[in-house]
Design an enzyme around this catalytic site. Structure first.
Site, short mmCIF file in Angstrom:
data_model
loop_
_atom_site.label_atom_id
_atom_site.label_comp_id
_atom_site.label_asym_id
_atom_site.label_seq_id
_atom_site.Cartn_x
_atom_site.Cartn_y
_atom_site.Cartn_z
N SER A 47 0.55 -1.27 0.09
CA SER A 47 -0.02 -0.04 0.01
C SER A 47 0.87 1.13 0.17
CB SER A 47 -0.78 0.01 1.11
OG SER A 47 -1.81 -1.09 1.15
N GLY A 244 -4.08 -2.25 -0.73
CA GLY A 244 -3.54 -1.99 -1.94
C GLY A 244 -3.23 -0.40 -2.10
N CYS A 272 -9.13 -1.87 3.32
CA CYS A 272 -8.68 -0.61 2.72
C CYS A 272 -8.87 -0.40 1.54
CB CYS A 272 -6.86 -0.98 2.82
SG CYS A 272 -5.68 0.51 2.72
N LEU A 273 -8.09 -0.79 0.53
CA LEU A 273 -8.34 -0.41 -0.87
C LEU A 273 -9.60 -1.18 -1.41
CD1 LEU A 273 -8.00 1.04 -3.66
CD2 LEU A 273 -6.58 -0.73 -4.03
N GLN A 276 -12.64 0.73 -0.12
CA GLN A 276 -12.91 1.87 -0.90
C GLN A 276 -13.76 1.12 -2.17
OE1 GLN A 276 -9.36 3.73 -1.53
NE2 GLN A 276 -8.96 3.95 0.84
N ASN A 314 -3.35 2.66 7.14
CA ASN A 314 -2.54 3.03 6.09
C ASN A 314 -3.42 3.43 4.80
OD1 ASN A 314 -0.58 3.52 4.16
ND2 ASN A 314 -0.09 1.70 3.86
N PHE A 317 -6.87 7.64 0.78
CA PHE A 317 -8.00 8.11 0.07
C PHE A 317 -8.98 7.47 1.02
CE2 PHE A 317 -5.11 7.90 -3.54
CZ PHE A 317 -5.82 8.92 -4.25
N HIS A 356 -6.52 -1.58 9.04
CA HIS A 356 -6.05 -2.95 8.83
C HIS A 356 -6.23 -3.74 9.97
CE1 HIS A 356 -3.83 -2.52 5.04
NE2 HIS A 356 -4.07 -1.10 5.60
N GLU A 358 -5.57 -6.88 10.32
CA GLU A 358 -4.67 -7.92 10.68
C GLU A 358 -3.33 -7.24 11.19
OE1 GLU A 358 -2.81 -5.56 7.37
OE2 GLU A 358 -4.88 -5.97 7.73
#
Length: 381
Positions: A47, A244, A272-273, A276, A314, A317, A356, A358
């Site tokens: 990422s 990502g 995360c990505l 989105q 992290n 966006f 995250h 994890e």
């Protein structure tokens, strides 16, 4: 350790320091990360592709580097910025110094600069286009001018599709489980794995796959541009959308595939990505954040229970909560700035989380989301 290095930002700020990695030149978006530990996991998190990471904790490198604590096959960050590199790395698991690791991966780093001043600039003005020059490249009367030119030449992450760049080239199976002291990573290949999960690799971290494997998932990891029809042909019990780098909006191939998968009633979990992209596929919009969330100490509230979790983050966006359609509802929200952290479909077995769960590095407060995904697959059966 006495080679010069220069860090330049698009706003004209210039920092002179010491090169701690490879010689040469690199550029990217400069961000700050507030985690106190986990520099190795941070560097290898896909990422961070095309980003120069500033670590706000002053002493970085004091526990060295080992072969186990990596989240991908190589350093993903475009560069590293720290205050101080200790002369001694001391840890019973250490196999290499941070400086040697950066050199071996041909990654630039700069130390001995005022990271507090740099962080204030990034906080007040937002993430900056930046460049690092190290070694011979940082010498000469025109070095500052060249550094500033390289910083301003970086196009920025807005509109940049990086998921297909960092993704695997072909599908593969994953069976490595979670790590334990003295035992290393578990081999889940022979364990009972009742659920087949297809994981889209938009820049996946290995510990996400490990936590799914440890919970009884047989994992097939597929490239970012894999059509939904090919995923369905694998007959999965659930689909995972990974973390990502880059802007989610240009990832039209992923958005189209997720829309098609949502019509199948398969359980879907995004991080995360992936969070989105699920939002965009469901009709919401995304936005570029001022300086993003990067750290292992971010408070997030579960809107259903009121519980507050400390999370690892992290991202630069975010899905825009104001744009959520009727088929999406907010489930988590950041207590730092109120941005959306979690969503779920009201008409489909699909949900996602911006941070995250994890960890690696970071707290494990949000790990139960993996268990929720497992329960959804059980219910679907």
């Amino acid at each position: 350790m006495n080679k010069p290095a220069i860090l330049a930002l698009e706003d004209g700020s210039v920092f002179h320091g010491t090169a701690i990695g490879a010689d040469g030149q690199t550029s990217g978006e400069v961000v700050f990360n507030t985690a106190m530990t986990g520099y190795q996991e941070i560097l290898t998190d896909p990422s961070y592709t095309r980003q120069i990471v500033t670590l706000t904790y002053p002493h970085i490198g004091n526990t060295g580097i080992n072969a186990e604590d990596v989240e991908s096959g190589a350093i993903a960050a475009a560069g590293l910025v720290i205050r101080d590199l200790p002369l001694l790395a001391s840890n019973f698991r250490s196999e290499q110094s941070l400086s040697d690791y950066l050199v071996s991966q041909n990654v630039l780093g700069i130390a001995d600069i005022d990271t507090r001043r740099l962080t204030r600039i990034l906080r007040d003005k937002g993430a900056q286009k930046g460049a690092i020059l190290a070694g011979a490249d940082a010498e000469g009367e025109d070095a500052e001018a060249r550094a500033l030119a390289a910083a301003n030449a970086f196009p920025g992450l807005k509109g940049m599709d990086l998921a297909k760049v960092v993704s695997c080239q072909s599908a593969y199976e994953w069976s490595e489980g979670e790590w334990a002291l003295g035992a290393g990573y578990a081999d889940a290949a022979e364990a009972e794995r009742p659920f087949h999960v297809v994981a889209y690799d938009y820049g996946v971290k290995r510990n996400i796959l490990r936590m799914l494997a440890s919970r009884g998932c047989r994992l097939t990891v597929v490239p970012a541009q894999t059509p939904a029809s090919e995923v369905m042909a694998l007959n999965p019990d659930g689909v995972f959308l990974s973390n990502g780098p880059g802007d989610p909006e240009p990832c039209e191939y992923a958005i189209a595939a997720i829309r098609e998968l949502l019509e199948t009633e398969l359980p879907i979990f995004g991080i995360c990505l992936g969070h989105q992209l699920l939002a965009l596929a469901s009709g919401a919009t995304s936005e570029k954040m001022k300086f993003g969330h990067h750290g292992a100490n971010h408070p997030v509230q579960d809107l259903d229970t009121g519980h507050v979790m400390i999370t690892s983050q992290n991202h630069g966006f975010a899905a825009d909560e104001a744009s959520l359609p009727e088929t999406l509802r907010a489930t988590h929200r950041s207590l730092f700035d109120g941005t959306l952290q979690g969503i779920e479909r009201t008409d489909r077995p699909a949900f996602s989380f911006q941070g995250h769960p994890e960890a690696s590095p970071g707290p494990r407060d949000v790990a139960p989301l993996f268990d929720r995904f497992i329960e959804m697959m059980k219910a679907k059966r």
